[in-house]
Scaffold this active site. Structure first.
Site, PDB file in Angstrom:
ATOM      1  N   ASP A  79       0.861  -1.166   0.000  1.00 19.19           N
ATOM      2  CA  ASP A  79       0.000   0.000   0.000  1.00 19.19           C
ATOM      3  C   ASP A  79       0.912   1.235   0.000  1.00 19.19           C
ATOM      4  O   ASP A  79       2.096   1.131   0.345  1.00 19.19           O
ATOM      5  CB  ASP A  79      -0.886  -0.040   1.247  1.00 19.19           C
ATOM      6  CG  ASP A  79      -1.690   1.228   1.442  1.00 19.19           C
ATOM      7  OD1 ASP A  79      -2.372   1.646   0.489  1.00 19.19           O
ATOM      8  OD2 ASP A  79      -1.622   1.803   2.551  1.00 19.19           O
ATOM      9  N   ASP A  81      -0.160   5.049   0.963  1.00 18.54           N
ATOM     10  CA  ASP A  81      -0.383   6.034   2.019  1.00 18.54           C
ATOM     11  C   ASP A  81      -0.309   5.383   3.398  1.00 18.54           C
ATOM     12  O   ASP A  81      -0.989   4.383   3.671  1.00 18.54           O
ATOM     13  CB  ASP A  81      -1.745   6.710   1.832  1.00 18.54           C
ATOM     14  CG  ASP A  81      -1.810   7.502   0.537  1.00 18.54           C
ATOM     15  OD1 ASP A  81      -1.998   8.720   0.601  1.00 18.54           O
ATOM     16  OD2 ASP A  81      -1.659   6.898  -0.547  1.00 18.54           O
TER      17      ASP A  81
END
Length: 280
Positions: A79, A81
């Site tokens: 991922d 963020d």
């Protein structure tokens, strides 16, 4: 099983106490601040004890099969963020509109799994309508920082022959730059619509939600000719759980409780390169 203990400082006394609690046959240093406790008999009850002891000592821990190597895997998927980078880009973009508290509250609820991701994204992006697109570059230049250990982890993964995938519910403006900056192999994210230099409050094309994240990991693994169990998947929020669920090793990084509870490994204190002592 081996029990790996690691922290931000070399607390050998705490490591020795926890190794004794685990009944380890021996303890070996596997890095400046990491220890391998060997021949541990895993049980759920023991894991609960180790969880509590490590939290009190500010140590991260993981139970891993002896002899497992990083090169046993073919892909590391991340991922973006609050995982590969320290910020939530959409919150920082919203700050340019004076709307960070409103957007951040929706982000937090979505990451805890309280709001469906598609709904949360639509609501947050709509609040950005009319913002000058130059705000995206300002966020990248002024606020985006890599998470601790990111470059070390990626360098080790590449040396071991793994391909790299950045899959994000965030935006292509940032994943494209991360791909070039870090030499990543694959990226996939949402595209913000820009008209006449302004954000329209909409995204272009399909939404990268939890299901699409999982499909992306599956697509890339198929392209590489490997099973998804040959992937390491790292995330922090509820929308990462589905892609983490198909991985051979799931890693929760500074994650929400719902994610930590379901991951194979939780890194709460050390950096992203905290996965490396697992294979030492």
């Amino acid at each position: 099983m081996n029990l790996i203990l690691q922290g931000l400082s070399a607390d050998s006394a705490a490591a020795s106490r926890i190794a004794a609690l685990a009944g380890a046959a021996r303890v070996l240093p596997v890095g400046a601040n990491a220890y391998r406790c060997e021949q541990v008999q895993y049980s759920d009850a023991l894991k609960a004890e180790i969880d509590a002891a490590c939290l009190a000592a500010r140590l991260d821990h993981a139970f891993v099969e002896a002899g497992r190597k990083l090169s046993d895997f073919g892909l590391v998927a991340m991922d973006m963020d609050s995982t590969l980078i320290t910020i939530e880009c959409i919150d920082e973009i919203a700050d340019m509109q004076g709307l960070k508290p409103q957007v951040a509250a929706i982000t937090e609820a979505a990451m805890r799994g309280e709001i469906e991701f598609r709904e949360s994204l639509a609501r947050r992006v709509a609040l950005l309508q009319g913002l000058d697109a130059s705000a995206l570059q300002r966020v990248y230049d002024e606020r985006l920082r890599l998470s601790p250990g990111a470059e070390n982890m990626l360098a080790a993964a590449k040396t071991a022959g793994l391909k790299t995938l950045l899959v994000s519910g965030g935006f292509t403006f940032f994943t494209d730059r991360m791909k070039e900056r870090l030499g990543l192999d694959f990226t996939h994210a949402n595209q913000l619509e820009v008209v006449d230099g302004k954000l329209t409050g909409k995204v272009v094309g399909g939404i990268v939600d939890a299901d699409e994240k999982q499909r992306t990991v599956e697509r890339v693994c198929a392209q590489l000719g490997i099973d998804t169990r040959k992937s390491i998947v790292m995330g922090d929020g509820a929308n990462d759980l589905k892609m983490m669920g198909v991985a051979g090793l799931s890693v929760a990084f500074r994650a929400k409780p719902v994610v930590r509870a379901q991951a194979d490994v939780a890194l709460n204190f050390v950096g992203l390169d905290g996965i490396l002592p697992l294979f030492a």
